[in-house]
Design a protein around this motif. Sequence first.
Motif, short mmCIF file in Angstrom:
data_model
loop_
_atom_site.label_atom_id
_atom_site.label_comp_id
_atom_site.label_asym_id
_atom_site.label_seq_id
_atom_site.Cartn_x
_atom_site.Cartn_y
_atom_site.Cartn_z
N GLU A 30 -14.54 -40.36 57.19
CA GLU A 30 -13.65 -40.53 58.34
C GLU A 30 -12.72 -41.69 58.07
O GLU A 30 -13.17 -42.81 57.83
N ILE A 31 -11.42 -41.40 58.07
CA ILE A 31 -10.40 -42.42 57.82
C ILE A 31 -9.55 -42.54 59.08
O ILE A 31 -8.96 -41.55 59.52
N GLY A 33 -6.70 -42.73 61.63
CA GLY A 33 -5.33 -42.26 61.53
C GLY A 33 -5.22 -40.84 60.97
O GLY A 33 -4.17 -40.22 61.09
N LYS A 34 -6.30 -40.35 60.37
CA LYS A 34 -6.30 -38.96 59.87
C LYS A 34 -6.75 -38.05 61.00
O LYS A 34 -7.61 -38.40 61.81
N ASP A 35 -6.17 -36.84 61.05
CA ASP A 35 -6.50 -35.90 62.13
C ASP A 35 -7.96 -35.47 62.11
O ASP A 35 -8.57 -35.26 63.14
N ARG A 36 -8.50 -35.30 60.91
CA ARG A 36 -9.89 -34.84 60.82
C ARG A 36 -10.56 -35.47 59.60
O ARG A 36 -9.89 -35.92 58.68
N VAL A 38 -12.48 -35.98 56.04
CA VAL A 38 -12.33 -35.39 54.72
C VAL A 38 -13.71 -35.02 54.22
O VAL A 38 -14.64 -35.82 54.31
N LEU A 47 -7.19 -43.01 48.66
CA LEU A 47 -6.71 -43.71 49.86
C LEU A 47 -5.22 -44.00 49.81
O LEU A 47 -4.71 -44.71 50.67
N LEU A 50 -1.78 -44.33 52.84
CA LEU A 50 -2.07 -44.98 54.11
C LEU A 50 -1.06 -46.09 54.35
O LEU A 50 -0.62 -46.76 53.42
N TYR A 55 -8.48 -50.78 57.56
CA TYR A 55 -9.14 -49.52 57.92
C TYR A 55 -10.65 -49.65 57.77
O TYR A 55 -11.14 -50.16 56.77
N ILE A 57 -13.41 -47.43 57.09
CA ILE A 57 -13.64 -46.08 56.58
C ILE A 57 -15.13 -45.80 56.64
O ILE A 57 -15.95 -46.60 56.18
#
Length: 86
Positions: A30-31, A33-36, A38, A47, A50, A55, A57
Amino acid sequence: LDEPDDFRLNSDTLVLSWDKVKGAQSYLIEIPGKDRPVSTIKNEVPLEGLDAGTYEIKIKALGDNVETEDSEYATYTFVREAETGS
């Protein structure tokens, strides 16, 4: 399963890697700002791309849910420096 650990960041490629977790089928990352999240079978995640910032992570090892259960999340703090034009 054990949590992923021993995180390493390649400062040239901005690829975050960690030690393989015995019994892991894959990893979920889970990052912010990402929608879902990885999902990957490799014990690494790129990375790059970005924006500058800090972050938190989260990475966990996924088991087969028969013999092995998912690990708890491990957290890696990544600081992305602002790009400087040269």
